[in-house]
Design a protein around this motif. Structure first.
Motif, PDB file in Angstrom:
ATOM      1  N   VAL A 508       0.831  -1.199   0.000  1.00 20.60           N
ATOM      2  CA  VAL A 508       0.000   0.000   0.000  1.00 20.60           C
ATOM      3  C   VAL A 508       0.868   1.252   0.000  1.00 20.60           C
ATOM      4  CG1 VAL A 508      -1.841   1.233   1.209  1.00 20.60           C
ATOM      5  CG2 VAL A 508      -1.794  -1.262   1.264  1.00 20.60           C
ATOM      6  N   ARG A 509       1.971   1.206   0.736  1.00 16.63           N
ATOM      7  CA  ARG A 509       2.861   2.362   0.799  1.00 16.63           C
ATOM      8  C   ARG A 509       3.481   2.650  -0.566  1.00 16.63           C
ATOM      9  NH1 ARG A 509       7.267   4.061   5.391  1.00 16.63           N
ATOM     10  NH2 ARG A 509       8.501   5.472   4.100  1.00 16.63           N
ATOM     11  N   ALA A 510       3.846   1.612  -1.290  1.00 15.97           N
ATOM     12  CA  ALA A 510       4.408   1.806  -2.632  1.00 15.97           C
ATOM     13  C   ALA A 510       3.390   2.489  -3.537  1.00 15.97           C
ATOM     14  CB  ALA A 510       4.835   0.459  -3.213  1.00 15.97           C
ATOM     15  N   GLN A 511       2.131   2.098  -3.408  1.00 15.71           N
ATOM     16  CA  GLN A 511       1.072   2.736  -4.188  1.00 15.71           C
ATOM     17  C   GLN A 511       0.957   4.218  -3.823  1.00 15.71           C
ATOM     18  OE1 GLN A 511      -2.817   1.043  -3.465  1.00 15.71           O
ATOM     19  NE2 GLN A 511      -3.873   2.726  -4.497  1.00 15.71           N
ATOM     20  N   ALA A 512       1.009   4.521  -2.516  1.00 14.03           N
ATOM     21  CA  ALA A 512       0.899   5.908  -2.057  1.00 14.03           C
ATOM     22  C   ALA A 512       2.075   6.745  -2.550  1.00 14.03           C
ATOM     23  CB  ALA A 512       0.821   5.945  -0.531  1.00 14.03           C
ATOM     24  N   GLU A 513       3.283   6.209  -2.464  1.00 17.24           N
ATOM     25  CA  GLU A 513       4.464   6.962  -2.891  1.00 17.24           C
ATOM     26  C   GLU A 513       4.417   7.241  -4.392  1.00 17.24           C
ATOM     27  OE1 GLU A 513       7.733   4.623  -1.557  1.00 17.24           O
ATOM     28  OE2 GLU A 513       7.736   5.482   0.469  1.00 17.24           O
ATOM     29  N   ALA A 514       3.916   6.271  -5.168  1.00 20.54           N
ATOM     30  CA  ALA A 514       3.813   6.481  -6.609  1.00 20.54           C
ATOM     31  C   ALA A 514       2.800   7.577  -6.927  1.00 20.54           C
ATOM     32  CB  ALA A 514       3.420   5.174  -7.293  1.00 20.54           C
ATOM     33  N   GLU A 515       1.690   7.570  -6.212  1.00 20.89           N
ATOM     34  CA  GLU A 515       0.663   8.577  -6.469  1.00 20.89           C
ATOM     35  C   GLU A 515       1.122   9.960  -6.024  1.00 20.89           C
ATOM     36  OE1 GLU A 515      -4.153   8.893  -6.263  1.00 20.89           O
ATOM     37  OE2 GLU A 515      -3.144   7.631  -4.787  1.00 20.89           O
ATOM     38  N   PHE A 516       1.767  10.042  -4.859  1.00 19.05           N
ATOM     39  CA  PHE A 516       2.245  11.341  -4.378  1.00 19.05           C
ATOM     40  C   PHE A 516       3.389  11.868  -5.229  1.00 19.05           C
ATOM     41  CE2 PHE A 516      -0.593  10.841  -1.004  1.00 19.05           C
ATOM     42  CZ  PHE A 516      -0.604  11.981  -0.207  1.00 19.05           C
ATOM     43  N   ALA A 517       4.129  10.981  -5.878  1.00 22.63           N
ATOM     44  CA  ALA A 517       5.165  11.439  -6.802  1.00 22.63           C
ATOM     45  C   ALA A 517       4.529  12.198  -7.969  1.00 22.63           C
ATOM     46  CB  ALA A 517       5.971  10.251  -7.317  1.00 22.63           C
ATOM     47  N   GLU A 518       3.341  11.753  -8.389  1.00 23.06           N
ATOM     48  CA  GLU A 518       2.622  12.467  -9.446  1.00 23.06           C
ATOM     49  C   GLU A 518       2.166  13.841  -8.961  1.00 23.06           C
ATOM     50  OE1 GLU A 518      -0.574  10.003 -10.681  1.00 23.06           O
ATOM     51  OE2 GLU A 518       0.707   8.382 -11.387  1.00 23.06           O
ATOM     52  N   PHE A 519       1.982  13.981  -7.648  1.00 21.70           N
ATOM     53  CA  PHE A 519       1.596  15.275  -7.077  1.00 21.70           C
ATOM     54  C   PHE A 519       2.806  16.177  -6.822  1.00 21.70           C
ATOM     55  CE2 PHE A 519      -1.988  12.729  -4.842  1.00 21.70           C
ATOM     56  CZ  PHE A 519      -2.670  12.628  -6.042  1.00 21.70           C
ATOM     57  N   GLY A 520       4.008  15.657  -7.090  1.00 21.76           N
ATOM     58  CA  GLY A 520       5.210  16.453  -6.896  1.00 21.76           C
ATOM     59  C   GLY A 520       5.833  16.316  -5.523  1.00 21.76           C
ATOM     60  N   SER A 521       5.475  15.274  -4.772  1.00 20.51           N
ATOM     61  CA  SER A 521       6.007  15.079  -3.412  1.00 20.51           C
ATOM     62  C   SER A 521       7.023  13.939  -3.402  1.00 20.51           C
ATOM     63  CB  SER A 521       4.871  14.759  -2.426  1.00 20.51           C
ATOM     64  OG  SER A 521       3.949  15.820  -2.366  1.00 20.51           O
ATOM     65  N   LYS A 522       8.171  14.191  -2.799  1.00 21.17           N
ATOM     66  CA  LYS A 522       9.196  13.163  -2.677  1.00 21.17           C
ATOM     67  C   LYS A 522       8.866  12.233  -1.504  1.00 21.17           C
ATOM     68  CE  LYS A 522      12.803  16.212  -4.491  1.00 21.17           C
ATOM     69  NZ  LYS A 522      14.108  16.866  -4.222  1.00 21.17           N
ATOM     70  N   PRO A 523       9.251  10.955  -1.592  1.00 22.57           N
ATOM     71  CA  PRO A 523       8.952  10.005  -0.517  1.00 22.57           C
ATOM     72  C   PRO A 523       9.423  10.472   0.855  1.00 22.57           C
ATOM     73  CG  PRO A 523       9.741   8.841  -2.454  1.00 22.57           C
ATOM     74  CD  PRO A 523       9.907  10.301  -2.745  1.00 22.57           C
ATOM     75  N   GLY A 524      10.563  11.172   0.909  1.00 22.74           N
ATOM     76  CA  GLY A 524      11.084  11.620   2.195  1.00 22.74           C
ATOM     77  C   GLY A 524      10.240  12.685   2.859  1.00 22.74           C
ATOM     78  N   ASN A 525       9.363  13.345   2.098  1.00 21.33           N
ATOM     79  CA  ASN A 525       8.509  14.396   2.663  1.00 21.33           C
ATOM     80  C   ASN A 525       7.151  13.874   3.118  1.00 21.33           C
ATOM     81  OD1 ASN A 525      10.509  16.290   2.083  1.00 21.33           O
ATOM     82  ND2 ASN A 525       9.681  16.716   0.047  1.00 21.33           N
ATOM     83  N   ILE A 526       6.882  12.589   2.863  1.00 22.68           N
ATOM     84  CA  ILE A 526       5.568  12.031   3.174  1.00 22.68           C
ATOM     85  C   ILE A 526       5.586  11.404   4.559  1.00 22.68           C
ATOM     86  CG2 ILE A 526       3.746  10.469   2.404  1.00 22.68           C
ATOM     87  CD1 ILE A 526       5.043  10.495  -0.372  1.00 22.68           C
ATOM     88  N   ALA A 527       4.615  11.782   5.384  1.00 21.54           N
ATOM     89  CA  ALA A 527       4.435  11.157   6.699  1.00 21.54           C
ATOM     90  C   ALA A 527       3.376  10.065   6.569  1.00 21.54           C
ATOM     91  CB  ALA A 527       4.004  12.193   7.731  1.00 21.54           C
TER      92      ALA A 527
END
Length: 678
Positions: A508-527
């Motif tokens: 699930v986290r991999a899915q979230a990181e991929a989607e947030f990457a499309e929003f312009g957010s790097k994995p290190g910035n996601i809580a």
């Protein structure tokens, strides 16, 4: 650069923005027939037609909610597994009123003639029992497309949450035959079990795709023309914002986005003031939205309803009642006075607006008693007609020969009773004593009746935040970028639980990181926040628990069982004999903190020498008697100011009543803190 928020309500469209560290606001009537007209009119009026400096626009809207309630979405078809065509018609055996002889279930968004079946079967473990019959599928699709001509298609195949292979193949087949037809998969929208809820949510998502897509496209086109490079963010019912690019096909996530924004604003304001336990009271023109915030966080429910139809997406748990400034007074068949849920709306509005309304609304009652001054409504931008209010109230009381003032007081009393009952619903009925909470009253009407509801509930503090009539819009400015992911994955709590849970969350986290990457957010910035929905095996309902993956790794099975035991005890006050526990659904919240300077823009130092002078004095009718009243302009009040009731504090977006026996103090955040002497 300008950072702006726009929130569309049933009566008004609210705008608030920060420019050069200064907070500005504007308010225009909503345009229910096409909400984008009011949004664009307000945007152009607020910025005087110059959008070049607009950097980010945050938006909350009632478009999705109203489309479902008014059945103004698109012509939608549903494809299910063979044998499940009646899914939306059967619904659940639960009866909304167990004493009603005739039970009327809510009307589905998709009629039976638009429900079709696919020959396939996947079992609860995700194993394919019957392969997808593509020849039969093509025959069904050709019939559907030619005969029914749907505008969107929802696909909900049995157990697709465990194996979406067949749903994905159906989408590929449809794309070959009708590439422009919007297709929504249940495995994308809600990969959880409970077939009816999943089908209802998927259908609603498809039902809203064209409407929400067109609405957002109009806003994006206008922004691109006036401010190339600006970004549009849309509020979700879960309390976070997402870029509009991720919301075109997920309008179902926009349901109740306006009230959710207000709750987030209250959370941030409570943090600044130092309140942990809060009950929000958002009373607008049409309804009152109420939410309980315990220990600084609102409860996120896994399922809500819109017009009786279940929506299985995470959303802030908000209770809604039909009580607002536009709520109409009327006499029922038994001769009793009722207030709401019918509303005067934006047009014609209350009788005192002078737009042709003849039935009295709650606003008319407040004008009649002098609590709202006709010349000062909306900060003087709109003059009311008190004689129209008197005529409407007199006509309402004709059957009992009650004067207009008596009818006005009765309407207020009934409205306060409705609001108090709504507060009890989210507090007393869920094991919380409202006396331990502060009521945060906002919306155009919340500050007027907040202290009255608090008196009835014996709550001693009411907080009226800055810009109360625009507070949901202000909440948009402080909301985080956020999405909540849920995935059903039934697993027993055994010695392998740590390995199984971490592996499932990693997916699930991999899915979230991929989607947030499309929003312009790097994995290190996601809580990330990890939660488990668990139950005793055989039960029909789950309990939600936060889970620490590091502790899970160290302590394994004992840690998970301890979590469930603790949550069970908190919810029910006792711990049942420990049977076999199973994990049902994983919930992952991904968020990126917003960079907001709203609170710093509002905060000012306390002035210990503050000595407020009323802008005017007069009398109001309170409790059936005339009492002296001081009128203040909120913009003149500095932090540290203390005002004793009876007083009325006016401002452009709302009016606050400080009843006799109450005191209002201006906090350093600009909030009015009302306390009861009793």
């Amino acid at each position: 650069m300008v950072k702006m928020a726009i929130e569309v309500g049933g009566t008004f469209t609210d705008l608030i923005w920060i420019e050069g560290g200064v907070v500005h606001s504007h308010k225009v009537p909503s345009t229910p027939h096409d909400a984008s007209i009011g949004v664009l009119d307000g945007l152009n009026a607020a910025l005087e037609g110059d959008l070049s400096g607009l950097d980010r626009l945050f938006h909350g809207s009632t478009v999705a909610t109203n489309a479902v309630i008014e059945r103004k979405g698109c012509r939608t078809a549903l494809l299910t597994t063979e044998g499940f065509k009646d899914l939306l018609e059967l619904q659940r055996q639960l009866r909304p009123n167990v004493y009603a002889i005739a039970c009327h279930k809510p009307e589905p968004l998709v009629p039976l003639n638009l429900s079709f079946e696919a020959r396939e079967r996947v079992d609860a473990n995700g194993e394919i029992v019957t392969p997808l019959d593509e020849a039969a599928l093509i025959e069904t699709l050709d019939l559907l497309l030619e005969k029914e001509q749907p505008e969107a298609l929802a696909i909900c195949l049995l157990h697709a949450y465990r194996n979406p292979q067949h749903e994905q193949r159906v989408r590929e087949v449809i794309a070959e035959r009708a590439p422009d037809l919007p297709v929504v998969l249940s495995s994308d929208v809600l990969p959880t079990f409970r077939e009816y809820e999943r089908a209802s949510t998927t259908t609603m998502a498809a039902y809203l795709v064209p409407l929400v897509g067109r609405y957002l496209e109009r806003l994006e086109t206008h922004l691109e023309a006036g401010s190339p490079g600006s970004n549009l963010f849309v509020m979700q019912s879960s309390g976070g914002v997402l870029p509009s690019s991720g919301s075109h096909g997920r309008g179902v996530e926009m349901l109740n986005s306006g009230p959710a924004a207000g709750v987030i604003g209250a959370v941030r304001m409570a943090e600044a003031i130092g309140d942990d336990n809060v009950i929000t009271l958002d009373v607008g023109g049409t309804s009152a939205d109420i939410c309980l915030i315990a220990n600084g966080a609102p409860e996120i429910t896994s399922e809500t309803e819109v017009d009786g139809l279940p929506v299985g997406l995470p959303s802030i748990d908000i209770a809604n009642i039909g009580a607002g400034g536009g709520s109409l007074g009327w006499i029922d068949g038994g001769g009793m006075l009722q207030v709401g849920p019918r509303s005067a709306g934006a047009r014609p509005g209350p009788a005192c607006y002078g737009h042709g309304g003849t039935d009295p609304a709650l606003t008319d009652a407040l004008v009649q008693l002098g609590w709202i001054r006709p010349q000062r409504f909306l900060g003087g931008r709109m003059t009311l007609q008190p004689e129209k209010a008197t005529e409407a109230l007199t006509a309402l009381g004709k059957s009992t020969d009650a004067p207009a003032a008596a009818m006005a007081q009765a309407m207020i009393d009934i409205s306060v009773a409705h609001v108090s009952q709504g507060i009890r619903l989210v507090s007393v009925q869920r094991g919380h004593d409202p006396k331990g909470y502060a009521i945060y009253a906002y919306g155009g009407m919340g500050p007027m009746i907040g202290a009255l509801a608090a008196t009835e509930l014996k709550v001693e503090r009411v907080v009226v935040p800055p810009y109360p009539g625009l507070f949901s819009a202000l909440g948009l400015l402080v909301a985080d970028l956020k999405r909540i992911y849920r995935e059903t994955n039934l697993m027993p709590v055994t010695d392998r639980v740590a390995t199984d849970v971490r592996a499932a969350f990693n997916g699930v986290r991999a899915q979230a990181e991929a989607e947030f990457a499309e929003f312009g957010s790097k994995p290190g910035n996601i809580a990330f926040q990890y939660e488990l929905e668990m139950r005793f095996k055989g039960q029909g309902y789950e309990l939600l628990s936060d889970v620490d993956l590091d502790r899970l790794e160290r302590e394994g099975k004992d840690y998970v069982l301890g979590l469930f035991k603790s949550t069970h005890e908190t919810r029910y006050g006792a711990v049942a004999a420990m049977g076999e526990v199973e994990i049902v659904t994983l919930r992952l919240t991904a968020s990126v903190a917003t960079e907001s300077d709203v609170m710093s823009s509002l905060t000012r130092p306390i002035d210990p020498t503050a000595d407020p002078q009323p802008a005017d004095t007069g009398e109001i009718t309170f409790g059936g008697t005339q009492v002296p009243c001081s009128y203040y302009w909120r913009g003149d009040l500095v932090p540290g100011t203390e005002i004793t009731g009876a007083a009325v504090i006016e401002e452009p977006t709302a009016t606050t009543l400080v009843p006799p026996g109450w005191t209002a103090t201006v906090d350093r955040t600009g909030a009015l803190i009302l306390t009861s002497e009793a």
